[in-house]
Design an enzyme around this catalytic site. Structure first.
Site, short mmCIF file in Angstrom:
data_model
loop_
_atom_site.label_atom_id
_atom_site.label_comp_id
_atom_site.label_asym_id
_atom_site.label_seq_id
_atom_site.Cartn_x
_atom_site.Cartn_y
_atom_site.Cartn_z
N ARG A 1 12.03 -6.74 6.12
CA ARG A 1 11.95 -5.28 6.02
C ARG A 1 12.73 -4.63 7.19
O ARG A 1 12.69 -5.09 8.31
CB ARG A 1 10.48 -4.84 6.09
CG ARG A 1 10.31 -3.34 6.00
CD ARG A 1 8.90 -2.95 5.68
NE ARG A 1 8.00 -3.06 6.81
CZ ARG A 1 6.74 -2.64 6.78
NH1 ARG A 1 6.22 -2.13 5.67
NH2 ARG A 1 5.97 -2.76 7.84
N ARG B 1 -0.94 -9.60 13.01
CA ARG B 1 -1.46 -8.46 12.23
C ARG B 1 -2.31 -8.98 11.06
O ARG B 1 -3.31 -8.38 10.70
CB ARG B 1 -0.31 -7.60 11.71
CG ARG B 1 0.34 -6.77 12.82
CD ARG B 1 1.69 -6.22 12.41
NE ARG B 1 1.62 -5.21 11.39
CZ ARG B 1 2.67 -4.83 10.64
NH1 ARG B 1 3.85 -5.41 10.81
NH2 ARG B 1 2.54 -3.90 9.74
N ARG C 1 11.27 -3.16 12.75
CA ARG C 1 10.15 -2.71 13.59
C ARG C 1 9.72 -3.87 14.49
O ARG C 1 9.67 -5.01 14.05
CB ARG C 1 8.97 -2.31 12.69
CG ARG C 1 8.94 -0.86 12.35
CD ARG C 1 7.96 -0.54 11.26
NE ARG C 1 6.61 -1.06 11.46
CZ ARG C 1 5.60 -0.83 10.61
NH1 ARG C 1 5.78 -0.10 9.53
NH2 ARG C 1 4.41 -1.34 10.83
N LYS D 1 0.84 -1.22 0.00
CA LYS D 1 0.00 0.00 0.00
C LYS D 1 0.87 1.26 0.00
O LYS D 1 0.58 2.22 -0.70
CB LYS D 1 -0.90 0.06 1.26
CG LYS D 1 -1.90 -1.06 1.37
CD LYS D 1 -2.90 -0.79 2.49
CE LYS D 1 -2.30 -0.72 3.88
NZ LYS D 1 -1.68 -1.97 4.34
N ARG E 1 -9.58 0.84 8.81
CA ARG E 1 -9.19 -0.55 9.04
C ARG E 1 -10.30 -1.32 9.74
O ARG E 1 -10.09 -2.46 10.15
CB ARG E 1 -7.94 -0.59 9.90
CG ARG E 1 -6.65 -0.75 9.07
CD ARG E 1 -5.52 -0.63 10.04
NE ARG E 1 -4.36 -1.39 9.78
CZ ARG E 1 -3.21 -0.86 9.34
NH1 ARG E 1 -3.15 0.38 8.95
NH2 ARG E 1 -2.14 -1.59 9.26
P1 AMP Z 1 0.94 -0.03 9.47
O1 AMP Z 1 2.27 0.59 9.42
O2 AMP Z 1 -0.08 0.61 8.57
O3 AMP Z 1 0.96 -1.53 9.31
O4 AMP Z 1 0.37 0.24 10.97
C1 AMP Z 1 1.11 -0.16 12.10
C2 AMP Z 1 0.17 -0.28 13.27
O5 AMP Z 1 -0.45 1.00 13.55
C3 AMP Z 1 -0.99 -1.23 13.10
O6 AMP Z 1 -0.64 -2.58 13.36
C4 AMP Z 1 -1.97 -0.69 14.14
O7 AMP Z 1 -1.59 -1.04 15.45
C5 AMP Z 1 -1.78 0.82 14.00
N1 AMP Z 1 -2.69 1.40 13.00
C6 AMP Z 1 -2.36 1.98 11.81
N2 AMP Z 1 -3.44 2.41 11.17
C7 AMP Z 1 -4.51 2.11 11.97
C8 AMP Z 1 -5.91 2.29 11.86
N3 AMP Z 1 -6.47 2.86 10.77
N4 AMP Z 1 -6.68 1.84 12.88
C9 AMP Z 1 -6.15 1.28 13.97
N5 AMP Z 1 -4.84 1.06 14.13
C10 AMP Z 1 -4.02 1.48 13.15
#
Ligand code: AMP
Length: 214
Positions: free
Chosen positions: A127, A171, A160, A13, A88
């Site tokens: 990553r 996740r 990370r 994404k 999400r």
């Molecule tokens: P990402 O980098 O997009 O995978 O996001 C990392 C983490 O941030 C996710 O595993 C969630 O804990 C949190 N997160 C990011 N976007 C959202 C969202 N729209 N709603 C809830 N948690 C989020």
């Protein structure tokens, strides 16, 4: 133009969003990055978000909705934006729909980036990222020029916490349970356009442009 990018974590994404940002000159709103920034600043939101993020859980809807509402009200979002990693959950999608309606706006495109879980696990576990400037590397496909150091700011790159294999698997479970149902939810409202997350990066801009302009 308002574009939403859906798809599991690690599907690509972020890469698609950056390409769209470059082509159409509209900002990317990445809730994951905004939350990571809050965590690193140890703001009240960051302190709460951290406990969810390190376990691979979603941060509560109300907190993320507030963050996005403020962001899409900023001046640079007037001509459009790309939502990456938001919504999400169905609750977030409903709140977004209300926010946009209040602003007299709607989504123009919803793009779903697809990639199989196996490929995602391999991709995310290799990553690495720069904790200072956020640059992303892949130990095999895009290693830094100097081993272990960010090409842009020379900081030691790290994995990370939530890119460790057990957290990635969780996740993905959270994605299938809470986020994937959004695809059906949006399909009832707009045409959801699908793109594979492993398309050659050299042809990706052309493919994305075709998808958006078709
Ligand atoms: P990402 O980098 O997009 O995978 O996001 C990392 C983490 O941030 C996710 O595993 C969630 O804990 C949190 N997160 C990011 N976007 C959202 C969202 N729209 N709603 C809830 N948690 C989020």
């Amino acid at each position: 133009m308002r574009i939403m990018i859906l798809g599991p974590p690690g599907s690509g994404k972020g890469t698609c969003s950056k390409i769209i940002e470059e082509i159409y000159k509209i900002p990317v709103i990445t809730t994951g990055d905004m939350l990571r920034e809050a965590v690193s600043k140890e703001s009240p939101l960051g302190i709460i978000a951290k406990t969810y993020m390190e376990k691979g859980e979603l941060v509560p809807d109300d907190l993320v909705n507030k963050l996005v509402k403020e962001r899409i009200s900023e001046k640079d979002s007037v001509k459009g934006f790309i939502l990456d990693g938001y919504p999400r959950s169905i609750k977030q999608a409903q709140v977004l729909e209300e926010m946009l309606a209040e602003m007299g706006k709607k989504l123009d495109h919803v793009i779903n980036v697809v990639l199989e879980d196996e490929a995602i696990i391999t991709r995310l576990s290799l990553r690495r990222s720069c904790p200072k400037c956020g640059a992303i590397y892949h130990l095999i496909n895009k290693p830094p020029k100097k081993q272990g150091l960010c090409d842009l700011c020379n900081t030691k790159i790290v994995q990370r916490e939530d890119d460790k294999e057990e957290v990635i698997k969780h996740r993905l479970e959270v994605y299938w349970e809470k986020t994937q149902p959004l695809i059906d939810w949006y399909e009832k409202r707009v045409k959801v356009k699908k793109i594979r997350g492993d398309i050659d990066i050299n042809i990706l801009p052309k493919v994305i442009k075709e998808i958006i302009e078709s």
